[in-house]
Design a protein around this motif. Structure first.
Motif, PDB file in Angstrom:
ATOM      1  N   UNK A 150       0.859  -1.185   0.000  1.00 58.40           N
ATOM      2  CA  UNK A 150       0.000   0.000   0.000  1.00 58.40           C
ATOM      3  C   UNK A 150       0.893   1.232   0.000  1.00 58.40           C
ATOM      4  N   UNK A 151       0.803   2.032  -1.051  1.00 56.68           N
ATOM      5  CA  UNK A 151       1.664   3.201  -1.185  1.00 56.68           C
ATOM      6  C   UNK A 151       0.889   4.511  -1.211  1.00 56.68           C
ATOM      7  N   UNK A 152      -0.447   4.437  -1.091  1.00 51.78           N
ATOM      8  CA  UNK A 152      -1.258   5.647  -1.218  1.00 51.78           C
ATOM      9  C   UNK A 152      -2.666   5.403  -0.702  1.00 51.78           C
ATOM     10  N   UNK A 153      -3.399   6.494  -0.543  1.00 52.94           N
ATOM     11  CA  UNK A 153      -4.841   6.421  -0.284  1.00 52.94           C
ATOM     12  C   UNK A 153      -5.500   7.523  -1.093  1.00 52.94           C
ATOM     13  N   UNK A 154      -6.830   7.507  -1.153  1.00 54.20           N
ATOM     14  CA  UNK A 154      -7.531   8.439  -2.032  1.00 54.20           C
ATOM     15  C   UNK A 154      -8.734   9.079  -1.361  1.00 54.20           C
ATOM     16  N   UNK A 155      -9.087  10.258  -1.882  1.00 52.08           N
ATOM     17  CA  UNK A 155     -10.279  10.986  -1.473  1.00 52.08           C
ATOM     18  C   UNK A 155     -11.332  10.780  -2.559  1.00 52.08           C
ATOM     19  N   UNK A 156     -12.538  10.401  -2.139  1.00 49.62           N
ATOM     20  CA  UNK A 156     -13.640  10.154  -3.066  1.00 49.62           C
ATOM     21  C   UNK A 156     -14.824  11.049  -2.730  1.00 49.62           C
ATOM     22  N   UNK A 157     -15.627  11.328  -3.750  1.00 50.18           N
ATOM     23  CA  UNK A 157     -16.897  12.035  -3.554  1.00 50.18           C
ATOM     24  C   UNK A 157     -18.017  11.188  -4.134  1.00 50.18           C
ATOM     25  N   UNK A 158     -19.112  11.094  -3.391  1.00 50.86           N
ATOM     26  CA  UNK A 158     -20.265  10.347  -3.876  1.00 50.86           C
ATOM     27  C   UNK A 158     -21.167  11.283  -4.671  1.00 50.86           C
ATOM     28  N   UNK A 159     -21.456  10.895  -5.906  1.00 45.68           N
ATOM     29  CA  UNK A 159     -22.315  11.709  -6.752  1.00 45.68           C
ATOM     30  C   UNK A 159     -23.783  11.520  -6.411  1.00 45.68           C
ATOM     31  N   UNK A 160     -24.640  12.344  -7.019  1.00 38.13           N
ATOM     32  CA  UNK A 160     -26.083  12.243  -6.814  1.00 38.13           C
ATOM     33  C   UNK A 160     -26.605  10.896  -7.300  1.00 38.13           C
ATOM     34  N   UNK A 161     -25.841  10.234  -8.197  1.00 36.17           N
ATOM     35  CA  UNK A 161     -26.227   8.919  -8.718  1.00 36.17           C
ATOM     36  C   UNK A 161     -25.786   7.780  -7.802  1.00 36.17           C
ATOM     37  N   UNK A 162     -25.177   8.128  -6.656  1.00 34.32           N
ATOM     38  CA  UNK A 162     -24.732   7.107  -5.715  1.00 34.32           C
ATOM     39  C   UNK A 162     -23.361   6.540  -6.011  1.00 34.32           C
ATOM     40  N   UNK A 163     -22.742   6.966  -7.115  1.00 34.47           N
ATOM     41  CA  UNK A 163     -21.432   6.448  -7.516  1.00 34.47           C
ATOM     42  C   UNK A 163     -20.316   7.246  -6.840  1.00 34.47           C
TER      43      UNK A 163
END
Length: 196
Positions: A150-163
């Motif tokens: 594991x060399x990294x992590x990520x920031x995610x955003x949930x869209x209005x479509x649930x994705x």
């Protein structure tokens, strides 16, 4: 303007990420294709969009102080009956994940929050589906095994479509590096790598 729903996680790299995502879909989990296979560091969290620059700066600092560590997934577990979840167990790297999620949610940063349950790093493979399908996920992935660094992590955003869509990745050590892609169509490459 409202809020955005953010999450921070470690992506499970290929070929394992897509394989587990497809298996999750095969068990009948309707959320499977909207959620890249991952280890959660920050569960879905509502935030003011104006805080995004501060959040990204905070995550960059967390990543800068971090170092790559070995991860290994093996076997299955479940949170039932408390929570309708079947998961693949993390047998190496769990302590590092626990420390990382504490830093992400540090009370001095912009992502401070309480957790509904005690933190237990895992990779969800079935959630909220029929008991028979949960049993099948538990049994059919019992022999699953995967290892990577594991060399990294990520920031995610949930869209209005649930994705869930990746906003940025953070590479440990502060350098710029490549993050192993999961290959999911919703897991687009980050514009600015982030080194944890």
């Amino acid at each position: 303007m409202g809020t955005v729903t953010l999450g921070v996680s470690i992506a499970v790299p290929e070929p394992y990420g897509s394989l587990l995502q497809e298996r999750r879909a095969g068990f009948g989990d309707p959320a499977a294709h909207g959620i890249p296979t991952h280890v959660t560091l920050l569960p879905p969290t509502e935030a003011d969009p104006a805080l995004l620059p501060a959040i990204e700066a905070h995550l960059a600092e967390v990543a800068k102080a971090g170092r790559p560590f070995p991860m290994r997934l093996s076997g299955t577990g479940t949170f039932r009956p408390v929570s309708p979840v079947v998961f693949v167990k993390i047998v190496e790297g769990a302590v590092a994940c626990s420390r990382l999620q504490q830093l992400v949610r540090d009370e001095s940063g912009p992502l401070v929050r309480e957790l509904q349950f005690s933190y237990h790093p895992h990779v969800t493979v079935a959630h909220g589906i029929a008991e028979e399908a949960m049993d099948r996920a538990y049994e059919e992935l019992a022999d699953f095994d995967a290892s990577w660094t594991c060399a990294a992590f990520s920031l995610y955003e949930q869209g209005a479509d649930g994705v869930w869509r990746k906003l940025n990745s953070y590479v440990f050590g502060g350098g710029v590096g490549s993050v192993p892609a999961q290959g999911s169509p919703v897991d687009e490459p980050a514009a600015t790598p982030f080194t944890p």
